[in-house]
Write a protein that holds these residues in place. Structure first.
Motif, PDB file in Angstrom:
ATOM      1  N   GLY A 208       7.226 -12.342  -2.953  1.00  0.00           N
ATOM      2  CA  GLY A 208       6.080 -11.417  -2.933  1.00  0.00           C
ATOM      3  C   GLY A 208       6.354 -10.127  -3.802  1.00  0.00           C
ATOM      4  N   HIS A 209       7.086 -10.076  -4.533  1.00  0.00           N
ATOM      5  CA  HIS A 209       7.773  -9.037  -5.380  1.00  0.00           C
ATOM      6  C   HIS A 209       6.956  -9.216  -6.950  1.00  0.00           C
ATOM      7  N   ALA A 210       6.659  -8.131  -7.534  1.00  0.00           N
ATOM      8  CA  ALA A 210       6.181  -7.948  -8.876  1.00  0.00           C
ATOM      9  C   ALA A 210       7.159  -8.506 -10.027  1.00  0.00           C
ATOM     10  N   PHE A 211       6.515  -9.064 -11.033  1.00  0.00           N
ATOM     11  CA  PHE A 211       7.475  -9.406 -12.118  1.00  0.00           C
ATOM     12  C   PHE A 211       7.838  -8.211 -12.954  1.00  0.00           C
ATOM     13  N   ARG A 212       9.254  -7.957 -13.128  1.00  0.00           N
ATOM     14  CA  ARG A 212       9.731  -6.779 -13.973  1.00  0.00           C
ATOM     15  C   ARG A 212      10.458  -7.394 -15.550  1.00  0.00           C
ATOM     16  N   PRO A 213       9.746  -7.283 -16.398  1.00  0.00           N
ATOM     17  CA  PRO A 213      10.065  -7.740 -17.705  1.00  0.00           C
ATOM     18  C   PRO A 213      11.235  -7.394 -18.222  1.00  0.00           C
ATOM     19  N   GLY A 214      11.651  -6.190 -18.045  1.00  0.00           N
ATOM     20  CA  GLY A 214      12.885  -5.369 -18.485  1.00  0.00           C
ATOM     21  C   GLY A 214      14.022  -5.952 -17.854  1.00  0.00           C
ATOM     22  N   TRP A 215      13.979  -6.037 -16.725  1.00  0.00           N
ATOM     23  CA  TRP A 215      15.316  -6.624 -15.645  1.00  0.00           C
ATOM     24  C   TRP A 215      15.472  -8.224 -16.022  1.00  0.00           C
ATOM     25  N   PHE A 216      14.447  -9.042 -16.567  1.00  0.00           N
ATOM     26  CA  PHE A 216      14.682 -10.372 -17.013  1.00  0.00           C
ATOM     27  C   PHE A 216      15.104 -10.482 -18.209  1.00  0.00           C
ATOM     28  N   VAL A 217      14.686  -9.495 -19.338  1.00  0.00           N
ATOM     29  CA  VAL A 217      15.376  -9.675 -20.703  1.00  0.00           C
ATOM     30  C   VAL A 217      17.036  -9.280 -20.295  1.00  0.00           C
ATOM     31  N   LEU A 218      17.161  -8.243 -19.574  1.00  0.00           N
ATOM     32  CA  LEU A 218      18.635  -7.884 -19.114  1.00  0.00           C
ATOM     33  C   LEU A 218      19.289  -8.997 -18.376  1.00  0.00           C
ATOM     34  N   THR A 219      18.645  -9.756 -17.607  1.00  0.00           N
ATOM     35  CA  THR A 219      19.425 -10.957 -16.788  1.00  0.00           C
ATOM     36  C   THR A 219      19.694 -11.873 -17.875  1.00  0.00           C
ATOM     37  N   LEU A 220      18.839 -12.408 -18.685  1.00  0.00           N
ATOM     38  CA  LEU A 220      18.865 -13.460 -19.727  1.00  0.00           C
ATOM     39  C   LEU A 220      19.881 -13.112 -20.575  1.00  0.00           C
ATOM     40  N   ALA A 221      19.903 -11.642 -21.080  1.00  0.00           N
ATOM     41  CA  ALA A 221      20.868 -11.369 -22.199  1.00  0.00           C
ATOM     42  C   ALA A 221      22.239 -11.623 -21.403  1.00  0.00           C
ATOM     43  N   PHE A 222      22.488 -10.990 -20.213  1.00  0.00           N
ATOM     44  CA  PHE A 222      23.694 -11.159 -19.414  1.00  0.00           C
ATOM     45  C   PHE A 222      24.171 -12.485 -19.155  1.00  0.00           C
ATOM     46  N   ALA A 223      23.349 -13.508 -18.934  1.00  0.00           N
ATOM     47  CA  ALA A 223      23.510 -14.767 -18.397  1.00  0.00           C
ATOM     48  C   ALA A 223      24.045 -15.352 -19.914  1.00  0.00           C
ATOM     49  N   TRP A 224      23.192 -15.357 -21.020  1.00  0.00           N
ATOM     50  CA  TRP A 224      23.776 -15.714 -22.296  1.00  0.00           C
ATOM     51  C   TRP A 224      25.166 -15.470 -22.853  1.00  0.00           C
TER      52      TRP A 224
END
Length: 362
Positions: free
Chosen positions: A59-75
């Protein structure tokens, strides 16, 4: 951190050339990219997609900035692990007489195309970038999870822990990528995780543990010769095969129980069970000794590897489908982003299946 002193604790074998051949710049760049084995990044991409979808489903909103940071950290951490492993696994990779396209390293250092220190240097750069990304994460909990991911990734093969040399690498890899990975992505989006989120992460984490056992089984002879005590070496071939097959049944049965008791929706259990044919195919090949046959081993290790992103994808689609049937729905931004991600994965997967499974050996 003293790079020179750290590297000295794992000397490069004397048989490795001190200097790489004078390759043209374009060839060096291609060798450097191949050294990082970027094809495995599809796994961390689907892991992040699963974590964000868990948050959206909650039920939470999508937060694009944290998505980009998470993907950058994962990669960053994923690539860091590869470059680190290439350096510290050099002895074992050289002793591996039958590598596949998915095990035994990139073969770049083994072939002498680049100096070993290039790989270690790249690993350190990526480590420092990862640490920088951790500092901007919003809560103590997310920073602790991310730090654990970075530490387990580095010490997977690096001294002094060298987890994959003490039958702990399979657990470490599973925790890093499919255990903590989706939970970090979810927590960065929502600030919390639910019990169902932990179950979904636990399922793909367990499957990753089984997958890593198969990958190490493919490298067992070289690992034995160099004293690399993986779980495959500890259990030997037949024991490892029994573990893989028994583990697959346990995961499937566990999901049925959890769905029956209402811990997870039935759709989640169906999504996991829908991927069982991939595990069944791998299990059958393991029982017939396919890993001992070079013309078959590549397909086995490939499909064992793909079982996890396929499962992550199946769970993600079940979560998004469930959320779409509620009043809150799914944020349009995340539907678009995941749609592009899923399309890219399926296009890549189709080509990879053709190359690794359907193509007849020469």
């Amino acid at each position: 951190m003293n790079t020179t002193g750290f590297a000295a604790s794992a000397p490069v074998p004397a048989s490795v050339p001190a200097a790489a051949p004078a390759l043209p710049r374009a060839d060096r760049v291609r060798a450097f990219v191949r050294l990082g084995r970027p094809k495995f990044l599809v796994q961390s991409m689907m892991v992040v997609g699963l974590g964000v979808s868990m948050s959206v489903h909650d039920g939470h909103a999508f937060r694009p900035g944290w998505f980009v940071l998470t993907l950058a950290f994962a990669w960053c951490t994923h690539l860091m692990t590869h470059y680190c492993n290439e350096y510290f696994d050099l002895d074992a990779d050289r002793a591996n007489a039958a590598p596949t396209g998915w095990t035994g390293g990139s073969r770049v250092l083994v072939s002498g195309l680049l100096r070993p220190m290039v790989s270690l240097s790249a690993a350190f750069v990526l480590l420092f970038v990862s640490l920088g990304l951790i500092t901007v994460m919003p809560t103590t909990g997310t920073r602790v999870m991310a730090a654990a991911i970075a530490a387990l990734s580095w010490f997977y093969t690096a001294p002094p822990l060298r987890l994959n040399y003490h039958a702990l690498g399979e657990v470490a890899c599973a925790l890093v990528l499919y255990g903590l990975g989706p939970l970090l992505a979810c927590a960065l989006q929502s600030g919390s995780v639910t019990g169902a989120d932990v179950v979904y992460a636990g399922v793909v984490c367990a499957l990753q543990f089984l997958r890593m056992s198969v990958m190490n089984l493919a490298d067992i002879e070289g690992d034995r010769r160099t004293g690399k005590h993986t779980l495959a070496v500890a259990l030997d071939g037949p024991g490892l095969v029994r573990l893989y097959i028994g583990g697959q049944f346990a995961v499937g049965a566990g999901m049925l129980v959890l769905a029956g008791t209402g811990v997870v929706p039935a759709a989640g259990a169906i999504a996991v069970l829908a991927t069982a044919p991939v595990a069944a195919w791998v299990s059958r090949r393991l029982l017939t000794g396919a890993l001992r046959r070079p013309e078959k081993a590549n397909a086995v290790t490939f499909l064992a590897s793909m079982h996890m992103p396929i499962t992550a994808c199946a769970i993600t689609l079940s979560l998004l489908g469930s959320a779409l049937n509620t009043d809150r729905g799914v944020p349009g931004g995340w539907l678009a982003v995941y749609g592009v991600t899923l399309t890219a994965f399926l296009v890549w997967l189709t080509g990879a299946v053709r190359s690794n499974v359907l193509r007849r050996p020469a």
